[in-house]
Every structure is written in C-alpha cells, then in structure tokens.
Design a protein around this motif. Structure first.
Motif, PDB file in Angstrom:
ATOM      1  N   LEU A 158      66.289  34.757  70.424  1.00 19.52           N
ATOM      2  CA  LEU A 158      65.541  34.313  69.336  1.00 19.52           C
ATOM      3  C   LEU A 158      64.292  33.444  69.770  1.00 19.52           C
ATOM      4  CD1 LEU A 158      68.318  33.658  66.584  1.00 19.52           C
ATOM      5  CD2 LEU A 158      66.704  35.588  66.521  1.00 19.52           C
ATOM      6  N   GLN A 159      64.696  32.656  70.723  1.00 16.85           N
ATOM      7  CA  GLN A 159      63.548  31.705  70.954  1.00 16.85           C
ATOM      8  C   GLN A 159      62.313  32.385  71.927  1.00 16.85           C
ATOM      9  OE1 GLN A 159      63.590  28.130  70.519  1.00 16.85           O
ATOM     10  NE2 GLN A 159      61.330  28.644  71.167  1.00 16.85           N
ATOM     11  N   LEU A 160      62.978  33.326  72.576  1.00 13.55           N
ATOM     12  CA  LEU A 160      62.151  34.418  73.254  1.00 13.55           C
ATOM     13  C   LEU A 160      60.872  34.992  72.347  1.00 13.55           C
ATOM     14  CD1 LEU A 160      63.010  36.481  76.383  1.00 13.55           C
ATOM     15  CD2 LEU A 160      61.668  37.661  74.563  1.00 13.55           C
ATOM     16  N   LEU A 161      61.631  35.500  71.067  1.00 16.20           N
ATOM     17  CA  LEU A 161      60.787  36.324  70.231  1.00 16.20           C
ATOM     18  C   LEU A 161      59.869  35.219  69.388  1.00 16.20           C
ATOM     19  CD1 LEU A 161      63.345  38.823  68.966  1.00 16.20           C
ATOM     20  CD2 LEU A 161      61.172  39.300  70.147  1.00 16.20           C
ATOM     21  N   LYS A 204      68.538  27.846  61.961  1.00 11.85           N
ATOM     22  CA  LYS A 204      68.508  26.631  62.904  1.00 11.85           C
ATOM     23  C   LYS A 204      67.433  26.347  63.912  1.00 11.85           C
ATOM     24  CE  LYS A 204      73.464  26.387  63.263  1.00 11.85           C
ATOM     25  NZ  LYS A 204      74.674  26.624  64.413  1.00 11.85           N
ATOM     26  N   LEU A 205      66.906  27.655  64.285  1.00 13.55           N
ATOM     27  CA  LEU A 205      65.574  27.474  65.144  1.00 13.55           C
ATOM     28  C   LEU A 205      64.423  27.533  64.470  1.00 13.55           C
ATOM     29  CD1 LEU A 205      66.548  30.488  67.910  1.00 13.55           C
ATOM     30  CD2 LEU A 205      66.143  27.712  68.298  1.00 13.55           C
ATOM     31  N   GLY A 206      64.320  27.465  63.177  1.00 11.26           N
ATOM     32  CA  GLY A 206      63.075  27.040  62.342  1.00 11.26           C
ATOM     33  C   GLY A 206      62.592  28.495  62.017  1.00 11.26           C
ATOM     34  N   PHE A 207      63.336  29.698  61.999  1.00 13.66           N
ATOM     35  CA  PHE A 207      62.874  30.739  61.291  1.00 13.66           C
ATOM     36  C   PHE A 207      63.178  30.720  59.825  1.00 13.66           C
ATOM     37  CE2 PHE A 207      63.507  32.702  65.397  1.00 13.66           C
ATOM     38  CZ  PHE A 207      62.403  33.559  65.663  1.00 13.66           C
ATOM     39  N   ASP A 208      62.882  31.324  59.023  1.00  9.92           N
ATOM     40  CA  ASP A 208      63.459  31.685  57.615  1.00  9.92           C
ATOM     41  C   ASP A 208      63.582  33.146  57.543  1.00  9.92           C
ATOM     42  OD1 ASP A 208      60.868  32.807  57.229  1.00  9.92           O
ATOM     43  OD2 ASP A 208      60.276  31.086  55.749  1.00  9.92           O
ATOM     44  N   SER A 209      64.224  33.509  56.744  1.00  9.55           N
ATOM     45  CA  SER A 209      64.816  35.092  56.741  1.00  9.55           C
ATOM     46  C   SER A 209      64.981  35.477  55.237  1.00  9.55           C
ATOM     47  CB  SER A 209      65.785  35.245  57.576  1.00  9.55           C
ATOM     48  OG  SER A 209      67.218  34.650  56.913  1.00  9.55           O
ATOM     49  N   ASN A 210      65.255  36.714  55.076  1.00 10.14           N
ATOM     50  CA  ASN A 210      65.804  37.450  53.730  1.00 10.14           C
ATOM     51  C   ASN A 210      67.189  38.169  53.984  1.00 10.14           C
ATOM     52  OD1 ASN A 210      63.387  36.791  52.441  1.00 10.14           O
ATOM     53  ND2 ASN A 210      62.458  38.831  53.027  1.00 10.14           N
ATOM     54  N   ALA A 211      67.894  38.548  53.072  1.00 11.13           N
ATOM     55  CA  ALA A 211      69.124  39.198  53.022  1.00 11.13           C
ATOM     56  C   ALA A 211      69.178  40.231  51.893  1.00 11.13           C
ATOM     57  CB  ALA A 211      70.162  38.032  52.607  1.00 11.13           C
ATOM     58  N   THR A 212      69.746  41.296  52.400  1.00  9.45           N
ATOM     59  CA  THR A 212      69.946  42.264  51.526  1.00  9.45           C
ATOM     60  C   THR A 212      71.349  42.811  51.286  1.00  9.45           C
ATOM     61  OG1 THR A 212      69.805  43.810  53.429  1.00  9.45           O
ATOM     62  CG2 THR A 212      67.620  43.295  52.373  1.00  9.45           C
ATOM     63  N   MET A 213      71.633  43.660  50.198  1.00 11.80           N
ATOM     64  CA  MET A 213      72.988  44.325  49.874  1.00 11.80           C
ATOM     65  C   MET A 213      72.656  45.647  49.698  1.00 11.80           C
ATOM     66  SD  MET A 213      75.943  43.230  47.321  1.00 11.80           S
ATOM     67  CE  MET A 213      74.999  43.674  45.760  1.00 11.80           C
ATOM     68  N   ASP A 236      74.172  27.510  51.678  1.00  9.60           N
ATOM     69  CA  ASP A 236      74.645  26.281  51.609  1.00  9.60           C
ATOM     70  C   ASP A 236      74.702  25.559  52.759  1.00  9.60           C
ATOM     71  OD1 ASP A 236      75.301  26.184  48.877  1.00  9.60           O
ATOM     72  OD2 ASP A 236      77.313  26.683  49.135  1.00  9.60           O
ATOM     73  N   ARG A 237      74.898  26.252  53.951  1.00 13.60           N
ATOM     74  CA  ARG A 237      75.097  25.653  55.427  1.00 13.60           C
ATOM     75  C   ARG A 237      73.531  25.450  56.186  1.00 13.60           C
ATOM     76  NH1 ARG A 237      78.895  29.588  56.156  1.00 13.60           N
ATOM     77  NH2 ARG A 237      77.593  30.718  57.319  1.00 13.60           N
ATOM     78  N   THR A 238      72.594  26.429  55.520  1.00 16.51           N
ATOM     79  CA  THR A 238      71.129  26.215  56.357  1.00 16.51           C
ATOM     80  C   THR A 238      70.053  26.146  55.388  1.00 16.51           C
ATOM     81  OG1 THR A 238      70.907  28.976  56.220  1.00 16.51           O
ATOM     82  CG2 THR A 238      72.099  27.992  58.037  1.00 16.51           C
ATOM     83  N   GLY A 239      70.156  26.761  54.235  1.00 10.31           N
ATOM     84  CA  GLY A 239      68.897  26.793  53.403  1.00 10.31           C
ATOM     85  C   GLY A 239      67.860  27.602  53.622  1.00 10.31           C
ATOM     86  N   GLY A 240      68.112  28.641  54.957  1.00 12.64           N
ATOM     87  CA  GLY A 240      66.948  29.272  55.218  1.00 12.64           C
ATOM     88  C   GLY A 240      66.581  30.525  54.820  1.00 12.64           C
ATOM     89  N   LEU A 241      67.256  31.003  53.658  1.00 15.95           N
ATOM     90  CA  LEU A 241      67.041  32.256  53.091  1.00 15.95           C
ATOM     91  C   LEU A 241      66.047  32.273  52.099  1.00 15.95           C
ATOM     92  CD1 LEU A 241      70.832  33.715  52.246  1.00 15.95           C
ATOM     93  CD2 LEU A 241      69.096  34.512  54.218  1.00 15.95           C
ATOM     94  N   ASN A 242      64.763  32.957  52.357  1.00  9.13           N
ATOM     95  CA  ASN A 242      63.621  32.954  51.086  1.00  9.13           C
ATOM     96  C   ASN A 242      64.372  33.819  49.950  1.00  9.13           C
ATOM     97  OD1 ASN A 242      61.731  31.340  52.425  1.00  9.13           O
ATOM     98  ND2 ASN A 242      61.124  33.238  53.578  1.00  9.13           N
ATOM     99  N   ALA A 243      64.653  34.849  50.122  1.00  7.06           N
ATOM    100  CA  ALA A 243      65.050  35.857  49.223  1.00  7.06           C
ATOM    101  C   ALA A 243      66.049  36.754  49.220  1.00  7.06           C
ATOM    102  CB  ALA A 243      63.547  36.955  48.942  1.00  7.06           C
ATOM    103  N   PHE A 244      66.523  37.054  48.247  1.00  5.36           N
ATOM    104  CA  PHE A 244      67.714  38.270  48.438  1.00  5.36           C
ATOM    105  C   PHE A 244      67.094  39.393  47.777  1.00  5.36           C
ATOM    106  CE2 PHE A 244      71.103  40.616  46.225  1.00  5.36           C
ATOM    107  CZ  PHE A 244      71.810  40.806  47.302  1.00  5.36           C
TER     108      PHE A 244
END
Ligand code: V47
Ligand code: SF4
Length: 356
Positions: A158-161, A204-213, A236-244
């Motif tokens: 992830l750091q490389l990207l 944890k590395l500072g990216f944000d992300s989305n999640a799908t189902m 709850d653990r990270t707070g890093g999800l922007n959108a579902f």
C-alpha cells in the motif's frame, strides 16, 4: 422489542443491534424505513446530495478469477476481452485532460501478467498528465493479488502505491462477507478477513476508502446484516470509510442469470437499512449506473446522500450485466434535476468529500 420501539430508538440517535435490525428489515412498513433513513441522512448531510466529476479507467477485463455473478471478465484472447497497453490507457487519460474531472476510478480484472510495479508506474504517469486528479484505485481483491505476488507485506504494498500517488480505495470486491456464501459466489478470491484487513491497514496509512455489498442473489437478510455489522465494526476501529454502496445483483450474461433480479422495493429497503445500521459511515451512495437513473432518484428518499458522478461513459461492468444505460453518462444539469426532484440540493465534492 416492537418496530415502534426500534424506530423510537433510532429517532433518539441510538445504535441498533443485529436482532433489532432484522425485525425492522423484515417488518417495518416501507414509509417508515424511508422516514427513518431520511432522518438519519439529514442528520449527517442536511439537504445536500453529493456528486463528483469522475471517470473510470478499466485497463483490462482479463481476470484469473471466475466469480459466478460476473458478466465482465474474459479469458485472455476470448471474444470480448480487452487488455489495453500502457500507452492506450494513458491516451484515455489524455483525452479527458480538459474534462474538469477530479477523480479517476481505476478498476478491472485481476490480470495474471500485471504486477504492482506496472500499476504504480501507471498511477505516476496518470498524475503527470493530470496532476490534480485524485486516483481512487483497485479493489481489495486486486490489491491483495498484486501485493502478494510481489512478495510484499500489505503495508509495504500500500505504501508503494501511496508513494506513486494513489489516495483512495474503491469499495469493490466485498461481495458478501459470510464465508459460505462467498465461497459459492467467488471461490479463490481474497477472503472476507483479507478484504477487511486491506481496508483497515489502508486507513492506518492515511487512505480513505469505500465499501460495497453485492446483494439480491443467494444470500439472506441475516447475511446482509452480518455484512453491514462487520463494516460497522471496521469503521468503529478506523473511521476511514467514506461511503457504503449497496450493489444490486444484475443478472444478464453471467453464471447466475437464472436467479433474476430483486425488486426495487427490496433495493430501497436495503438502502434504508444500510443507512440505519451504518450509523458511523458518513455517506450512503446510490450508484446510478447500477440502479438506473429512475431508481437512483428514488434512492434519495431512502437515505442515500451521494449518487457517484458523471462517469462519462467510461465503465462497462453494469452495461455488460444488463443495466439500461449502455453508455452511462450524467450531465450536471441532470444531476441537479434528480436531486431537486427528491427535495435536495446537488453539491459537487472531491473524492474525500470536500465540497467544491
Ligand atoms: O466488486 C460485478 C460488482 C463491483 C456484478 O467505491 C456486480 O465508489 C452487480 O465496487 N451485478 C465493482 N454487481 C464495482 C464497485 C464500485 C462501483 C461504483 C463505485 C464504487 C466506489 C465501487 O461490481 C464488484 C462486484 O461486487 N459486480 N458484477 C453484477 N453482475
Ligand atoms: Fe474478476 Fe472482478 Fe469479475 Fe470476479 S468480479 S471475475 S474478480 S473481474
């Protein structure tokens, strides 16, 4: 507990558990779900519905996996396969240089001959052409494959990207987290635990992300609730999800065609329940390319506060699976009209939900 008691709990801003979620999902009238989900949406984003100016890059649909629901993947050399060279991909970016797009979403098949260094180079070269564009790239499934293949740890990969210029991770590849259903749908693909770990490490590395189902196939309401609960725990653990983003199974041209498709009512209940269960995820996206424009507009009355973006006819995943828009594209005027029709105000955002 009754439906009314659970509704009161939600109106007080309290969290519901899996048992309460199931009762509400199965028994609440549609109007009540619309009301509760809209209350929760307004609490978070007021009268705003977000969109962005974006396009997709789909470098290849050659994929070594064989997900049963996928209408998109091809074997190398098979009819309908594409595998653009680096120059062809960059020419697609060049052609959009003056488009005003703020985000490029890169996603595709898991090509057996591509590696992380190739994709890092692609990101760098895209940023040379459009320095201010935000690169939202690669599902956890693609990331897992390319990082493992390179013999790197998740953090190293992830750091490389990140060093190459990637800023955000799209939500694909989550499908359904229940291990038994997942094995039926997409054997061999990264596991649920690995999908969740990828997003957790990324946050944890500072990216944000989305999640799908992916829903509306062989799963039950319990499986959907389990999926949403696992995402709520991650958040709850990270707070890093922007959108579902709930993704409705589209049935054309794939190995699960005989299942047909779920109803619009089921789509709206699923959206509303996603909003109500995921009390810690700021945005719920009604991905109009997958629903179609009419259902996406309806979705704004069931808790969605984002409709993705202009797209500019740059993705084939849903047109190949039977969606109505074979050349998906929305103008800003259309977006504004859709939002106004639902009683909301269209607001342009960037990938990280800064208002523009
Ligand atoms: O992971 C594939 C799904 C996903 C079908 O993060 C299907 O902003 C329904 O994740 N019927 C990729 N779904 C797309 C995706 C996405 C889309 C838009 C925005 C974002 C975002 C993410 O598409 C795959 C899979 O779950 N998919 N085939 C199908 N037949
Ligand atoms: Fe490959 Fe993605 Fe299709 Fe699965 S859903 S077969 S990983 S392209």
């Amino acid at each position: 507990m009754s439906v009314e008691q659970i509704a009161d709990k939600l109106s007080r801003g309290e969290r519901i558990d899996a048992v309460e979620a199931k009762l509400l999902w199965e028994q609440a009238p549609l109007w009540l779900l619309a009301r509760l989900a809209t209350e929760a949406k307004v609490q978070k984003s007021g009268d705003k519905v977000f969109y962005n100016k974006n396009f997709h890059l789909e470098p290849t649909n050659v994929c070594l996996f064989e997900c049963r629901f996928c209408s998109y993947r091809r074997r190398k050399g098979e009819e309908g396969a594409w595998d653009y060279s680096m120059d062809e991909v960059l020419a697609q970016v060049e052609a959009r240089k003056e488009s005003g797009a703020t985000e490029v979403h890169i996603v595709g098949g898991v090509h057996p001959e591509r590696d992380i260094y190739y994709y890092a180079d692609m990101i760098r070269r895209i940023k040379e052409i459009m320095p201010s564009i935000c690169v939202k790239a690669f599902t956890a499934v693609e990331l897992h494959y390319m990082i493992r293949k390179a013999g790197l740890s998740i953090v190293e990969g992830l750091q490389l990207l990140k060093d190459a210029g990637m800023e955000s991770i799209p939500g694909g590849g989550a499908e359904i987290f229940d291990e038994k259903i997942r094995a039926e749908l997409c054997p061999g693909k990264c596991s649920s635990a690995e999908w969740l770990e990828m997003h957790e490490e990324a946050h944890k590395l500072g990216f944000d992300s989305n999640a799908t189902m992916l829903y509306g196939h062989v799963e039950s309401i319990d499986h959907r609730i389990d999926h949403l609960m696992r995402l709520r725990d991650l958040q709850d653990r990270t707070g890093g999800l922007n959108a579902f983003i709930p993704l409705k199974f589209r049935s054309a041209n794939n190995g699960m065609e005989s299942l047909g498709e779920t109803s619009v009512v089921d789509d709206m209940r699923t959206l509303a329940m996603s909003r109500l269960i995921l009390d810690n995820v700021p945005h719920i996206k009604a991905y109009w390319v997958m629903y179609g424009k009419e259902s996406a507009e309806l979705a704004l009355s069931f808790g969605a506060d984002d409709i993705d973006g202009t797209i500019e006819d740059s993705t084939k995943i849903y047109s190949m699976a039977g969606a109505k828009d074979q050349r998906p594209r929305l103008t800003i005027a259309e977006i504004e009209k859709m939002c106004a029709a639902a009683g909301f105000r269209a607001v342009e955002r960037d990938t990280h939900y800064n208002e523009l």
